[in-house]
Scaffold this active site. Sequence first.
Site, PDB file in Angstrom:
ATOM      1  N   GLU A 161      -4.538   3.366   6.225  1.00 31.99           N
ATOM      2  CA  GLU A 161      -4.440   3.169   4.782  1.00 31.99           C
ATOM      3  C   GLU A 161      -5.144   4.318   4.077  1.00 31.99           C
ATOM      4  O   GLU A 161      -4.711   4.782   3.025  1.00 31.99           O
ATOM      5  CB  GLU A 161      -5.088   1.838   4.387  1.00 31.99           C
ATOM      6  CG  GLU A 161      -5.049   1.548   2.899  1.00 31.99           C
ATOM      7  CD  GLU A 161      -5.547   0.160   2.553  1.00 31.99           C
ATOM      8  OE1 GLU A 161      -6.282   0.030   1.548  1.00 31.99           O
ATOM      9  OE2 GLU A 161      -5.210  -0.796   3.271  1.00 31.99           O
ATOM     10  N   SER A 187     -10.988   0.427   3.087  1.00 35.37           N
ATOM     11  CA  SER A 187     -10.257  -0.044   4.266  1.00 35.37           C
ATOM     12  C   SER A 187      -9.567   1.126   4.953  1.00 35.37           C
ATOM     13  O   SER A 187      -8.831   1.882   4.323  1.00 35.37           O
ATOM     14  CB  SER A 187      -9.215  -1.086   3.862  1.00 35.37           C
ATOM     15  OG  SER A 187      -9.835  -2.226   3.309  1.00 35.37           O
ATOM     16  N   ARG A 213       0.804  -1.220   0.000  1.00 40.89           N
ATOM     17  CA  ARG A 213       0.000   0.000   0.000  1.00 40.89           C
ATOM     18  C   ARG A 213       0.844   1.280   0.000  1.00 40.89           C
ATOM     19  O   ARG A 213       0.431   2.310   0.521  1.00 40.89           O
ATOM     20  CB  ARG A 213      -0.958   0.023   1.200  1.00 40.89           C
ATOM     21  CG  ARG A 213      -1.903  -1.162   1.261  1.00 40.89           C
ATOM     22  CD  ARG A 213      -2.868  -1.204   0.079  1.00 40.89           C
ATOM     23  NE  ARG A 213      -3.748  -2.350   0.177  1.00 40.89           N
ATOM     24  CZ  ARG A 213      -3.491  -3.553  -0.352  1.00 40.89           C
ATOM     25  NH1 ARG A 213      -2.375  -3.735  -1.051  1.00 40.89           N
ATOM     26  NH2 ARG A 213      -4.337  -4.541  -0.218  1.00 40.89           N
TER      27      ARG A 213
END
Length: 245
Positions: A229, A159, A110
Amino acid sequence: GSNLLVRDGGVRGTVIMTSGALGELSLQGDGTVRAEAGVACAKIARFSVQQGLQGGEFLAGIPGTVGGALAMNAGCHGSETWQFVTAVETIDRTGQRRVRSLKDFTVAYRKVSGPAGEWFAAGHFRFRPGQAVEGKGVIKQLLAKRGASQPTQLPNAGSVFKNPAGDFAARLIEASGLKGICEGHACVSKLHANFIVNTGDARAADIEKLIARVQAEVEMQQGVRLETEVRVIGEEKGGTADERR
């Protein structure tokens, strides 16, 4: 937005929405799929399957565009965007476009870092040969799983936290008894603990407060500091500009 939370004071500057301009999607002569930054990830999944290619089906479960997927190495169901990237096209503030190879970027979970002052304009992806019928079946299964396990019926930014090594953010949040807790109308989803949903007229400030509360509780109870995130940008209402990940 997908993985993006804009503070209540908005953004002091110009915001460019790539989906209105960079929307070309094509199969190249070398067998790679070229998709501009504004193309929806789900569209790449369907297109690649139609071309008899497999491997990109997971993109159907990412509610964002190519530009965002490249910028954060978006992924789900065990696959990540940069696993399939062969090259990218970037653009800088002067409008100059460049073709960049993988060696120009550092890619992690990520997180993607590369040349400063350049933004993704397009990506080139290589998927493996396969059968269209099989690929369509995989997409159908992935979407059914997503619909059953994620709160897709309520507004959310995807998320909220990255999964820590060897564990899952959702498990840690649930184990800490935080499913369903709220700040205003911002609540930790009862369906999937790594999602914060807007159940009414939640403000960005409510969501940020809830994020901090979850981080503090999980760290206290589980000994793990969750890393966000979702990317937070803009100004607090009546406040100053700030940006953090």
